[in-house]
Design an enzyme around this catalytic site. Structure first.
Site, PDB file in Angstrom:
ATOM      1  N   ASP A  13       1.179  -1.001   0.156  1.00 57.57           N
ATOM      2  CA  ASP A  13       0.493  -0.194   0.361  1.00 57.57           C
ATOM      3  C   ASP A  13       0.624   1.342   0.191  1.00 57.57           C
ATOM      4  O   ASP A  13       2.159   1.118   0.153  1.00 57.57           O
ATOM      5  CB  ASP A  13      -0.704  -0.013   1.876  1.00 57.57           C
ATOM      6  CG  ASP A  13      -2.000   1.537   1.828  1.00 57.57           C
ATOM      7  OD1 ASP A  13      -2.622   1.448   0.786  1.00 57.57           O
ATOM      8  OD2 ASP A  13      -1.962   1.526   1.986  1.00 57.57           O
ATOM      9  N   SER A  14       0.032   2.324   0.021  1.00 52.19           N
ATOM     10  CA  SER A  14       1.058   3.972  -0.197  1.00 52.19           C
ATOM     11  C   SER A  14       1.836   3.434   1.117  1.00 52.19           C
ATOM     12  O   SER A  14       2.453   4.439   2.111  1.00 52.19           O
ATOM     13  CB  SER A  14       0.319   4.929  -0.212  1.00 52.19           C
ATOM     14  OG  SER A  14      -1.020   4.970   0.424  1.00 52.19           O
ATOM     15  N   TYR A  45      -0.361   8.541  -2.122  1.00 50.22           N
ATOM     16  CA  TYR A  45      -1.528   7.908  -3.622  1.00 50.22           C
ATOM     17  C   TYR A  45      -2.330   8.830  -4.478  1.00 50.22           C
ATOM     18  O   TYR A  45      -2.649   9.331  -5.767  1.00 50.22           O
ATOM     19  CB  TYR A  45      -1.675   6.591  -3.863  1.00 50.22           C
ATOM     20  CG  TYR A  45      -0.389   6.016  -3.957  1.00 50.22           C
ATOM     21  CD1 TYR A  45       1.401   6.005  -3.920  1.00 50.22           C
ATOM     22  CD2 TYR A  45       0.042   4.514  -4.440  1.00 50.22           C
ATOM     23  CE1 TYR A  45       2.533   5.087  -3.745  1.00 50.22           C
ATOM     24  CE2 TYR A  45       0.484   3.794  -3.866  1.00 50.22           C
ATOM     25  CZ  TYR A  45       2.265   3.804  -3.814  1.00 50.22           C
ATOM     26  OH  TYR A  45       3.760   3.260  -3.852  1.00 50.22           O
ATOM     27  N   GLY A  46      -2.910   9.078  -3.375  1.00 47.57           N
ATOM     28  CA  GLY A  46      -4.598   9.789  -3.417  1.00 47.57           C
ATOM     29  C   GLY A  46      -4.351  11.442  -4.352  1.00 47.57           C
ATOM     30  O   GLY A  46      -5.058  11.588  -5.579  1.00 47.57           O
ATOM     31  N   CYS A  76      -4.863  -1.561  -1.642  1.00 43.57           N
ATOM     32  CA  CYS A  76      -4.836   0.128  -2.161  1.00 43.57           C
ATOM     33  C   CYS A  76      -5.784   0.200  -3.253  1.00 43.57           C
ATOM     34  O   CYS A  76      -5.225  -0.185  -4.197  1.00 43.57           O
ATOM     35  CB  CYS A  76      -3.354   0.608  -2.412  1.00 43.57           C
ATOM     36  SG  CYS A  76      -3.603   2.622  -2.953  1.00 43.57           S
ATOM     37  N   THR A  78      -6.516   3.252  -5.093  1.00 42.10           N
ATOM     38  CA  THR A  78      -5.733   3.734  -5.620  1.00 42.10           C
ATOM     39  C   THR A  78      -4.566   3.746  -6.172  1.00 42.10           C
ATOM     40  O   THR A  78      -4.040   3.847  -7.484  1.00 42.10           O
ATOM     41  CB  THR A  78      -5.218   5.300  -4.884  1.00 42.10           C
ATOM     42  OG1 THR A  78      -6.095   5.517  -3.645  1.00 42.10           O
ATOM     43  CG2 THR A  78      -4.880   6.600  -5.123  1.00 42.10           C
ATOM     44  N   CYS A 187     -11.210   3.355   0.553  1.00 42.97           N
ATOM     45  CA  CYS A 187      -9.623   3.219   0.338  1.00 42.97           C
ATOM     46  C   CYS A 187      -9.085   2.892   1.568  1.00 42.97           C
ATOM     47  O   CYS A 187      -9.836   2.700   3.076  1.00 42.97           O
ATOM     48  CB  CYS A 187      -9.321   4.644   1.355  1.00 42.97           C
ATOM     49  SG  CYS A 187      -7.225   5.511   1.838  1.00 42.97           S
ATOM     50  N   THR A 188      -8.303   2.078   1.948  1.00 42.61           N
ATOM     51  CA  THR A 188      -7.960   0.879   3.080  1.00 42.61           C
ATOM     52  C   THR A 188      -7.124   1.688   4.029  1.00 42.61           C
ATOM     53  O   THR A 188      -7.361   0.445   5.445  1.00 42.61           O
ATOM     54  CB  THR A 188      -6.813   0.465   2.218  1.00 42.61           C
ATOM     55  OG1 THR A 188      -5.528   0.897   1.942  1.00 42.61           O
ATOM     56  CG2 THR A 188      -7.310  -1.325   1.486  1.00 42.61           C
ATOM     57  N   HIS A 189      -6.965   2.610   4.220  1.00 40.22           N
ATOM     58  CA  HIS A 189      -6.827   3.507   5.543  1.00 40.22           C
ATOM     59  C   HIS A 189      -8.107   3.151   6.194  1.00 40.22           C
ATOM     60  O   HIS A 189      -7.994   4.098   7.514  1.00 40.22           O
ATOM     61  CB  HIS A 189      -5.860   4.705   5.528  1.00 40.22           C
ATOM     62  CG  HIS A 189      -4.868   4.920   4.968  1.00 40.22           C
ATOM     63  ND1 HIS A 189      -4.211   4.215   3.627  1.00 40.22           N
ATOM     64  CD2 HIS A 189      -3.760   5.222   5.449  1.00 40.22           C
ATOM     65  CE1 HIS A 189      -2.801   4.218   3.601  1.00 40.22           C
ATOM     66  NE2 HIS A 189      -2.149   5.026   4.779  1.00 40.22           N
TER      67      HIS A 189
HETATM   68  N1  DGL Z   1      -4.597   3.330   0.468  1.00 39.56           N
HETATM   69  C1  DGL Z   1      -4.932   3.730  -0.081  1.00 39.56           C
HETATM   70  C2  DGL Z   1      -6.483   3.150  -1.073  1.00 39.56           C
HETATM   71  O1  DGL Z   1      -6.467   1.751  -0.320  1.00 39.56           O
HETATM   72  C3  DGL Z   1      -4.578   5.396  -0.698  1.00 39.56           C
HETATM   73  C4  DGL Z   1      -3.883   6.423   0.290  1.00 39.56           C
HETATM   74  C5  DGL Z   1      -3.351   7.027  -0.349  1.00 39.56           C
HETATM   75  O2  DGL Z   1      -3.902   8.211  -0.184  1.00 39.56           O
HETATM   76  O3  DGL Z   1      -1.571   6.975  -0.302  1.00 39.56           O
HETATM   77  O4  DGL Z   1      -6.489   3.977  -1.652  1.00 39.56           O
END
Ligand code: DGL
Length: 266
Positions: A13-14, A45-46, A76, A78, A187-189
């Protein structure tokens, strides 16, 4: 390279968000040895271009391939919309699992007919997400909400401060006003914010994320390729392109187990 069933699985992931997916994988497949790259040096990454993210995906996938990983998981959303097609083309025989916001199950679950999506700007602006809506959001209204700033706070281990509470409330309010009864965590966060979200929304609203579905898809693919591990799993290995110290500090909060953390130099 021929892969054996006892080889590890590469997950990335990012940043720390993919740990929410890693947790689901570990729960479903406890015999599997796991490698995880957090590209914290390039977060978020977003807010990056698809081209930049594709390059990061290529570098990280090559790293896992060289480590002998038997499968790859893009933990992730994104990274998936930007990079999974290129990776599948480049490694046609490698089991690769990507992820996308759970529009299909949300459209099936909603009773009010209004579904909200919290995700990154990159995911929501992608052609892949537009195609997902065209395909599955037939008779439902979908309210999309980009959430800049959330990922950066979660990366610091902040899941409860007034700052993140205010930011999150500002993103959730419009979904409540629109009458959403189902909210997709795209988003996985964001699954790490479920307790905070639960304080802000009525119990009748469902929160849907895709970590469990990713783990099940991985299980299916490994089984098809006869690559399910017999175990026992080796200790998980972590790499971060940010300061390893930061990642080491946050790991017990989000992973709850031990693991080796190294610097990812590529
Ligand atoms: N965790 C990432 C996702 O699922 C992106 C987070 C980021 O913007 O870096 O999209």
């Amino acid at each position: 390279m021929t892969k054996t069933s006892e080889a590890p699985i590469g997950v990335f992931d990012s940043g720390v968000g993919g740990l929410s997916v890693l947790g689901e994988i570990h729960r479903l497949l406890p015999n599997e040895s796991l490698l995880y790259v957090a590209d914290c040096g390039h977060i978020p990454y977003g807010e990056k271009t698809p081209e930049f993210i594709r390059q990061r995906c290529a570098v990280i996938a090559e790293f896992f391939h060289a480590q002998g990983a038997k499968a790859l998981v893009l933990a992730c959303n994104t990274a998936t919309v930007a990079g999974v097609a290129d990776l599948r083309e480049r490694y046609p025989n490698w089991p690769i699992v990507g992820m996308e916001p759970a529009v299909k199950p949300a459209a099936a679950a909603t009773r009010s007919g209004v579904v909200g999506v919290l995700a990154t700007t990159g995911t929501l602006q992608s052609a892949k997400f537009a195609a997902l809506l065209d395909r599955f959001a037939i008779d439902v209204q979908v309210i999309t909400q980009p959430c800049p700033g959330l990922v950066e706070l979660i990366e610091t281990g902040d899941l409860v401060s007034p700052a993140i509470r205010n930011l999150l409330r500002g993103y959730v309010e419009p979904l409540l006003v629109a009458g959403c009864d189902t909210i997709i965590l795209g988003c996985t966060h964001y699954p790490f914010l479920k307790p905070l979200l639960r304080e802000m929304i009525p119990d009748s609203i469902s929160l849907i994320d895709t970590g469990g579905a990713v783990a099940r898809q991985l299980q299916r693919l490994l089984s098809q390729h006869q690559l399910l591990a017999r175990g026992p799993a080796l200790e998980s290995q972590f790499w971060t392109s940010g300061p390893p110290e930061l990642f080491r500090n946050i790991l017990p909060l989000l992973w709850n187990k031990t693991g080796n953390v190294r610097f990812f130099t590529v």
